[in-house]
Design an enzyme around this catalytic site. Structure first.
Site, PDB file in Angstrom:
ATOM      1  N   PHE A  95      10.407  22.096  -3.214  1.00 14.76           N
ATOM      2  CA  PHE A  95       9.833  21.099  -4.139  1.00 14.76           C
ATOM      3  C   PHE A  95       8.688  21.749  -4.908  1.00 14.76           C
ATOM      4  O   PHE A  95       7.861  22.440  -4.319  1.00 14.76           O
ATOM      5  CB  PHE A  95       9.351  19.871  -3.361  1.00 14.76           C
ATOM      6  CG  PHE A  95       9.159  18.664  -4.226  1.00 14.76           C
ATOM      7  CD1 PHE A  95      10.241  17.895  -4.596  1.00 14.76           C
ATOM      8  CD2 PHE A  95       7.899  18.323  -4.678  1.00 14.76           C
ATOM      9  CE1 PHE A  95      10.077  16.774  -5.408  1.00 14.76           C
ATOM     10  CE2 PHE A  95       7.722  17.205  -5.488  1.00 14.76           C
ATOM     11  CZ  PHE A  95       8.806  16.428  -5.853  1.00 14.76           C
ATOM     12  N   LEU A 130       7.331  18.235   3.957  1.00 19.92           N
ATOM     13  CA  LEU A 130       7.534  17.549   5.238  1.00 19.92           C
ATOM     14  C   LEU A 130       8.523  18.285   6.133  1.00 19.92           C
ATOM     15  O   LEU A 130       8.504  18.114   7.352  1.00 19.92           O
ATOM     16  CB  LEU A 130       7.996  16.109   5.021  1.00 19.92           C
ATOM     17  CG  LEU A 130       6.917  15.157   4.523  1.00 19.92           C
ATOM     18  CD1 LEU A 130       7.514  13.789   4.215  1.00 19.92           C
ATOM     19  CD2 LEU A 130       5.774  15.038   5.521  1.00 19.92           C
ATOM     20  N   GLU A 131       9.373  19.111   5.558  1.00 20.78           N
ATOM     21  CA  GLU A 131      10.346  19.870   6.339  1.00 20.78           C
ATOM     22  C   GLU A 131       9.804  21.215   6.814  1.00 20.78           C
ATOM     23  O   GLU A 131      10.409  21.870   7.665  1.00 20.78           O
ATOM     24  CB  GLU A 131      11.622  20.076   5.527  1.00 20.78           C
ATOM     25  CG  GLU A 131      12.411  18.800   5.275  1.00 20.78           C
ATOM     26  CD  GLU A 131      11.812  17.882   4.214  1.00 20.78           C
ATOM     27  OE1 GLU A 131      11.914  16.644   4.386  1.00 20.78           O
ATOM     28  OE2 GLU A 131      11.229  18.380   3.228  1.00 20.78           O
ATOM     29  N   CYS A 149       3.845  22.918  -2.151  1.00 19.82           N
ATOM     30  CA  CYS A 149       2.986  22.373  -3.200  1.00 19.82           C
ATOM     31  C   CYS A 149       3.213  20.872  -3.296  1.00 19.82           C
ATOM     32  O   CYS A 149       4.327  20.428  -3.590  1.00 19.82           O
ATOM     33  CB  CYS A 149       3.282  23.048  -4.530  1.00 19.82           C
ATOM     34  SG  CYS A 149       2.287  22.413  -5.889  1.00 19.82           S
ATOM     35  N   VAL A 150       2.154  20.119  -3.036  1.00 21.77           N
ATOM     36  CA  VAL A 150       2.197  18.667  -3.130  1.00 21.77           C
ATOM     37  C   VAL A 150       1.194  18.264  -4.201  1.00 21.77           C
ATOM     38  O   VAL A 150       0.008  18.589  -4.107  1.00 21.77           O
ATOM     39  CB  VAL A 150       1.831  18.002  -1.787  1.00 21.77           C
ATOM     40  CG1 VAL A 150       1.963  16.490  -1.882  1.00 21.77           C
ATOM     41  CG2 VAL A 150       2.683  18.557  -0.657  1.00 21.77           C
ATOM     42  N   ILE A 151       1.681  17.576  -5.230  1.00 18.35           N
ATOM     43  CA  ILE A 151       0.828  17.170  -6.348  1.00 18.35           C
ATOM     44  C   ILE A 151       0.677  15.657  -6.318  1.00 18.35           C
ATOM     45  O   ILE A 151       1.659  14.926  -6.170  1.00 18.35           O
ATOM     46  CB  ILE A 151       1.417  17.648  -7.686  1.00 18.35           C
ATOM     47  CG1 ILE A 151       1.505  19.179  -7.689  1.00 18.35           C
ATOM     48  CG2 ILE A 151       0.585  17.140  -8.862  1.00 18.35           C
ATOM     49  CD1 ILE A 151       2.222  19.768  -8.885  1.00 18.35           C
ATOM     50  N   GLU A 177       1.137   8.640  -8.322  1.00 16.29           N
ATOM     51  CA  GLU A 177       0.516   7.326  -8.452  1.00 16.29           C
ATOM     52  C   GLU A 177       0.648   6.485  -7.192  1.00 16.29           C
ATOM     53  O   GLU A 177       0.171   5.359  -7.162  1.00 16.29           O
ATOM     54  CB  GLU A 177       1.143   6.589  -9.635  1.00 16.29           C
ATOM     55  CG  GLU A 177       0.872   7.280 -10.953  1.00 16.29           C
ATOM     56  CD  GLU A 177       1.524   6.563 -12.119  1.00 16.29           C
ATOM     57  OE1 GLU A 177       2.102   5.469 -11.924  1.00 16.29           O
ATOM     58  OE2 GLU A 177       1.452   7.102 -13.235  1.00 16.29           O
ATOM     59  N   HIS A 221       2.279   8.197  -1.375  1.00 15.82           N
ATOM     60  CA  HIS A 221       3.156   9.258  -0.880  1.00 15.82           C
ATOM     61  C   HIS A 221       2.434  10.605  -0.789  1.00 15.82           C
ATOM     62  O   HIS A 221       2.658  11.368   0.149  1.00 15.82           O
ATOM     63  CB  HIS A 221       4.388   9.372  -1.783  1.00 15.82           C
ATOM     64  CG  HIS A 221       5.448  10.274  -1.259  1.00 15.82           C
ATOM     65  ND1 HIS A 221       6.178   9.989  -0.120  1.00 15.82           N
ATOM     66  CD2 HIS A 221       5.902  11.473  -1.696  1.00 15.82           C
ATOM     67  CE1 HIS A 221       7.037  10.962   0.104  1.00 15.82           C
ATOM     68  NE2 HIS A 221       6.885  11.883  -0.829  1.00 15.82           N
ATOM     69  N   ARG A 273      -3.959  28.108  -8.691  1.00 12.37           N
ATOM     70  CA  ARG A 273      -4.162  28.553  -7.309  1.00 12.37           C
ATOM     71  C   ARG A 273      -2.988  29.324  -6.712  1.00 12.37           C
ATOM     72  O   ARG A 273      -3.124  29.947  -5.670  1.00 12.37           O
ATOM     73  CB  ARG A 273      -4.474  27.338  -6.428  1.00 12.37           C
ATOM     74  CG  ARG A 273      -5.829  26.747  -6.699  1.00 12.37           C
ATOM     75  CD  ARG A 273      -5.961  25.322  -6.151  1.00 12.37           C
ATOM     76  NE  ARG A 273      -7.294  24.802  -6.347  1.00 12.37           N
ATOM     77  CZ  ARG A 273      -7.784  24.343  -7.495  1.00 12.37           C
ATOM     78  NH1 ARG A 273      -7.038  24.348  -8.582  1.00 12.37           N
ATOM     79  NH2 ARG A 273      -9.019  23.875  -7.579  1.00 12.37           N
TER      80      ARG A 273
END
Length: 154
Positions: free
Chosen positions: A26, A61-62, A84-86, A89, A92, A131
């Site tokens: 992702f 999450l995996e 990478c988690v962005i 809204e 989640h 980053r």
């Protein structure tokens, strides 16, 4: 003090190490850059290409379950978590960020295995892009240093 006789340069020698990398797909443009920077730094520090295992998983999450499978397999001196988690809204973002970090930490503690956590959690893509290279390199350095430190302690 453990390892007090070793300098930082000694702890950053990866020649004898076996490293596993788990990369989330992702936001793959960012995670590919993280992985490329991480692998380049591992190789620069002496880790042999044949001693780097790299697997892909769907998302952050995996990552912990793949880390756990690698830890159970054994033979690794350290592992690296890349993702990478962005922020979006919804809630989640918090769920994925918190649970992936908790899972990574749990595997590290349960298996007494160093895991460099480079799952970026950013407000936007611009922050992630700023980053991606530095954090990929940092993850390699943390993995090598902690693998050598744990070996010194053990």
């Amino acid at each position: 003090m453990f390892g007090a006789d070793k300098g930082t340069a000694d702890r950053l020698d990866g020649k004898e190490l076996v490293i596993g990398i788990v990369q989330a797909r992702f936001n793959q443009g960012v995670t590919d850059a993280l992985a490329q920077a991480c692998r380049a730094e591992l190789l620069k520090r002496g880790v042999q290409e044949r001693n780097i295992d790299h697997v892909l998983v769907p998302g952050a999450l995996e990552v912990p379950i793949a880390l756990q499978a690698m830890a159970e397999k054994g033979g690794y001196d350290a592992l690296v978590a890349l993702g990478c988690v962005i922020r979006g809204e919804t809630y989640h973002f918090e769920l994925v960020s918190n649970e992936s970090a908790a899972g990574v930490t749990r595997v590290a503690l349960d298996y007494q295995l160093p895991i460099a956590n480079a799952i970026l959690t950013t407000e936007n893509m611009e922050q992630a892009l700023a980053r991606q290279v530095e954090k990929g390199r940092d993850a390699a350095l943390v993995a090598i240093e902690m693998a050598n430190l744990v070996d010194d302690i053990g």
